[in-house]
Design a protein around this motif. Structure first.
Motif, mmCIF file in Angstrom:
data_model
loop_
_atom_site.group_PDB
_atom_site.id
_atom_site.type_symbol
_atom_site.label_atom_id
_atom_site.label_comp_id
_atom_site.label_asym_id
_atom_site.label_seq_id
_atom_site.Cartn_x
_atom_site.Cartn_y
_atom_site.Cartn_z
ATOM 1 N N THR A 349 -24.261 -64.016 -13.199
ATOM 2 C CA THR A 349 -25.589 -63.418 -13.211
ATOM 3 C C THR A 349 -25.472 -61.969 -13.658
ATOM 4 O O THR A 349 -24.541 -61.255 -13.266
ATOM 5 C CB THR A 349 -26.224 -63.485 -11.817
ATOM 6 O OG1 THR A 349 -26.329 -64.858 -11.419
ATOM 7 C CG2 THR A 349 -27.609 -62.845 -11.806
ATOM 8 N N ALA A 350 -26.418 -61.519 -14.484
ATOM 9 C CA ALA A 350 -26.386 -60.141 -14.971
ATOM 10 C C ALA A 350 -27.774 -59.541 -14.846
ATOM 11 O O ALA A 350 -28.788 -60.250 -14.881
ATOM 12 C CB ALA A 350 -25.919 -60.093 -16.422
ATOM 13 N N TRP A 351 -27.816 -58.228 -14.716
ATOM 14 C CA TRP A 351 -29.075 -57.512 -14.685
ATOM 15 C C TRP A 351 -29.014 -56.369 -15.685
ATOM 16 O O TRP A 351 -28.124 -55.544 -15.620
ATOM 17 C CB TRP A 351 -29.377 -56.982 -13.288
ATOM 18 C CG TRP A 351 -30.707 -56.283 -13.212
ATOM 19 C CD1 TRP A 351 -30.948 -54.956 -13.063
ATOM 20 C CD2 TRP A 351 -31.986 -56.909 -13.349
ATOM 21 N NE1 TRP A 351 -32.287 -54.702 -13.082
ATOM 22 C CE2 TRP A 351 -32.962 -55.896 -13.253
ATOM 23 C CE3 TRP A 351 -32.401 -58.220 -13.534
ATOM 24 C CZ2 TRP A 351 -34.325 -56.149 -13.339
ATOM 25 C CZ3 TRP A 351 -33.761 -58.477 -13.623
ATOM 26 C CH2 TRP A 351 -34.711 -57.451 -13.518
ATOM 27 N N ARG A 352 -29.942 -56.386 -16.657
ATOM 28 C CA ARG A 352 -29.966 -55.401 -17.732
ATOM 29 C C ARG A 352 -28.648 -55.403 -18.515
ATOM 30 O O ARG A 352 -28.168 -54.376 -18.967
ATOM 31 C CB ARG A 352 -30.223 -53.997 -17.204
ATOM 32 C CG ARG A 352 -31.431 -53.845 -16.292
ATOM 33 C CD ARG A 352 -32.726 -53.985 -17.026
ATOM 34 N NE ARG A 352 -33.866 -53.618 -16.174
ATOM 35 C CZ ARG A 352 -35.139 -53.844 -16.487
ATOM 36 N NH1 ARG A 352 -35.442 -54.458 -17.636
ATOM 37 N NH2 ARG A 352 -36.110 -53.484 -15.675
ATOM 38 N N GLY A 353 -28.037 -56.593 -18.626
ATOM 39 C CA GLY A 353 -26.793 -56.710 -19.375
ATOM 40 C C GLY A 353 -25.547 -56.345 -18.611
ATOM 41 O O GLY A 353 -24.446 -56.388 -19.163
ATOM 42 N N VAL A 354 -25.680 -55.997 -17.331
ATOM 43 C CA VAL A 354 -24.529 -55.621 -16.511
ATOM 44 C C VAL A 354 -24.197 -56.777 -15.570
ATOM 45 O O VAL A 354 -25.064 -57.206 -14.798
ATOM 46 C CB VAL A 354 -24.821 -54.339 -15.704
ATOM 47 C CG1 VAL A 354 -23.615 -53.968 -14.831
ATOM 48 C CG2 VAL A 354 -25.179 -53.191 -16.634
ATOM 49 N N PRO A 355 -22.975 -57.288 -15.606
ATOM 50 C CA PRO A 355 -22.646 -58.444 -14.751
ATOM 51 C C PRO A 355 -22.637 -58.073 -13.270
ATOM 52 O O PRO A 355 -22.237 -56.971 -12.887
ATOM 53 C CB PRO A 355 -21.247 -58.847 -15.231
ATOM 54 C CG PRO A 355 -20.670 -57.600 -15.811
ATOM 55 C CD PRO A 355 -21.830 -56.863 -16.432
ATOM 56 N N ILE A 356 -23.086 -59.014 -12.439
ATOM 57 C CA ILE A 356 -23.030 -58.865 -10.974
ATOM 58 C C ILE A 356 -21.886 -59.747 -10.499
ATOM 59 O O ILE A 356 -22.013 -60.962 -10.434
ATOM 60 C CB ILE A 356 -24.355 -59.274 -10.317
ATOM 61 C CG1 ILE A 356 -25.531 -58.535 -10.962
ATOM 62 C CG2 ILE A 356 -24.321 -58.990 -8.821
ATOM 63 C CD1 ILE A 356 -26.884 -58.972 -10.438
ATOM 64 N N LEU A 357 -20.760 -59.125 -10.171
ATOM 65 C CA LEU A 357 -19.553 -59.873 -9.853
ATOM 66 C C LEU A 357 -19.439 -60.082 -8.347
ATOM 67 O O LEU A 357 -19.698 -59.163 -7.560
ATOM 68 C CB LEU A 357 -18.319 -59.124 -10.367
ATOM 69 C CG LEU A 357 -18.321 -58.819 -11.874
ATOM 70 C CD1 LEU A 357 -17.040 -58.106 -12.263
ATOM 71 C CD2 LEU A 357 -18.486 -60.106 -12.683
#
Length: 441
Positions: A349-357
């Protein structure tokens, strides 16, 4: 070099350890890594500034002159001693810091959080006198000859970190510092303004100065004591019988498997320390100005936008799997569908192109809250970096060595397995935290 000795338990599972894989590692040749920073603070704005060293919060000594009774005091040695005399105290939401009518026996500096002030009205009703936030202070009357009593009650509205100076500590310090006593006596002799509606002593901020008060000014200097990050070590002793070492060069023999599981356990411990260690862990090294709280409890898209807006080139979010699930529920409720990006062949899952690890090493409190981290990484971008030794004797993997410790009379061979590691935040805005994230069910 600090040492943490741990014997890993029986392996229950191997987590993805995304922090270890995504953190750029810098090889340290001398066992420590120095971070030189500029010390920036503003005088004259009425707010105090703080800095952190691991879990320890410090007030900048020169900022103590924001307290009216210390305005214009220039003895740097005395200010430094006064700054070091403060005790750090933590409060949970709803806790009472002090109560109206009790002796004013502490000078309190609000390093982080929000405090509400209350008093009792003429009919016994609760009167809200406003809030205080980062940089405010209470109880400066303690520095004078007659501290009196608290005129209102202060309660923590969020998690709060304060620095407190007890009256007994100040009395000892004041007794040894002639310049401090002289300055306060002179300041108290100046005309004062009457108390305001909140019952606070409104001491004339211009007292002791000719003409207009000084306007706020920003001061930039190099930190005289730059932070040095020492490598920590996690160690365990691996014991195996000689009969399982006969085929040492065979890739599937028992010694290889036991060593592999031992190293996996140490890697798990490494990631836990990189997040939770009170000296270099990321949770404790997030600058107070970059710690946010959620708007409503669960993590919402607006909350993650707040984290992103505080720094450039955010490389990744790090969150507990339960927090990621809670964020997904909030997005679904708003009919927002986050992007999915592939990292190392795995979808995230990513938000604004930044992955949520995902990272299960981020703790969950007894009340069901956790923290989401956002970070910029790498030396070139002045971000967050991992630290490990450049070379090790008997090195088995980067940052890990295996040393033969001998064989006893029962034919048990021992190996000392050591993992060296640390982390550094190169500039404060490289790392941000979203606190009080409710994970729900």
């Amino acid at each position: 070099m600090t040492t943490t000795t741990k014997t890993p338990p029986q392996m229950r599972g191997i987590t993805p350890r995304w922090l270890l894989s995504q953190l750029p590692w810098v090889e340290v040749p001398a066992g420590s890594y120095r971070v030189n920073r500029r010390l920036t603070y503003t005088l004259g704005d009425g707010k105090l500034s703080f800095y952190t060293t691991g879990a320890r919060v410090h007030v900048i000594p020169a900022e103590l002159t924001e307290i009216a009774l210390l305005r214009g005091f220039s003895d740097e040695t005395a200010l430094a001693a006064l700054a070091e005399a403060f005790e750090q105290r933590e409060y949970e939401p709803g806790d009472t810091l002090f109560t109206a009518g009790t002796p004013r026996d502490t000078l309190i500096l609000l390093a982080h959080g929000k405090i509400t002030r209350h008093s009792t009205g003429p009919y016994g009703d609760d009167l809200h006198l406003g809030t205080a936030t980062d940089g405010d202070h209470f109880g400066e009357e303690l520095l004078g000859p007659d501290p009196g009593t608290w005129t209102y009650t202060a309660r923590a509205a969020t998690r709060v970190t304060t620095l407190a100076l007890p009256a007994t500590t100040y009395a000892r310090l004041n007794g040894r510092c002639e310049t401090l006593r002289t300055h306060i006596t002179h300041t108290l002799a100046q005309p004062r303004k009457p108390q305001n509606a909140k019952g606070e002593a409104a001491i004339d901020l211009a007292a002791g100065h000719d003409g207009e008060p000084l306007l706020p000014g920003t001061y930039v200097d190099y930190d005289p004591a730059p932070r040095e990050y020492d490598l920590a070590v996690a160690q365990t002793l691996l014991r195996v019988h000689n009969r399982v070492t006969d085929l040492y060069n065979h890739p599937h023999n028992q010694l290889h498997q036991q060593l592999r599981l031992t190293i996996e356990a140490l890697r798990e411990r490494q990631e836990h320390e990189l997040i939770n260690n009170t000296d270099f862990g990321l949770l404790h090294n997030t600058d107070l100005k970059h710690r946010l709280t959620t708007r409503t409890g669960p993590p919402t898209p607006l909350d993650l936008d707040d984290l992103l807006s505080r720094r450039r080139k955010t490389r990744l979010f790090l969150a507990h799997p339960h927090a990621i699930a809670a964020f997904g529920r909030e997005c679904t409720a708003r009919r927002i569908y986050p992007d999915t990006i592939t990292l190392n062949g795995k979808p995230h899952t990513a938000w604004r192109g930044v992955p949520i690890l995902p990272c299960d090493k981020l703790p969950i409190s007894p009340t069901g809250t956790t923290t989401i981290l956002a970070m910029r990484t790498g030396e070139n971008d002045a971000g967050v970096i991992g630290l490990r030794p450049k070379t090790l004797p008997d090195q088995h993997q980067p940052g890990i060595n295996v040393r033969f410790m001998g064989t006893n009379d029962q034919a048990i061979t021992s190996y000392l397995v050591s993992a060296y590691h640390s982390a550094a935040v190169l500039v404060p805005d490289a790392l941000g935290a979203l606190d009080d994230v409710q994970i729900g069910r």
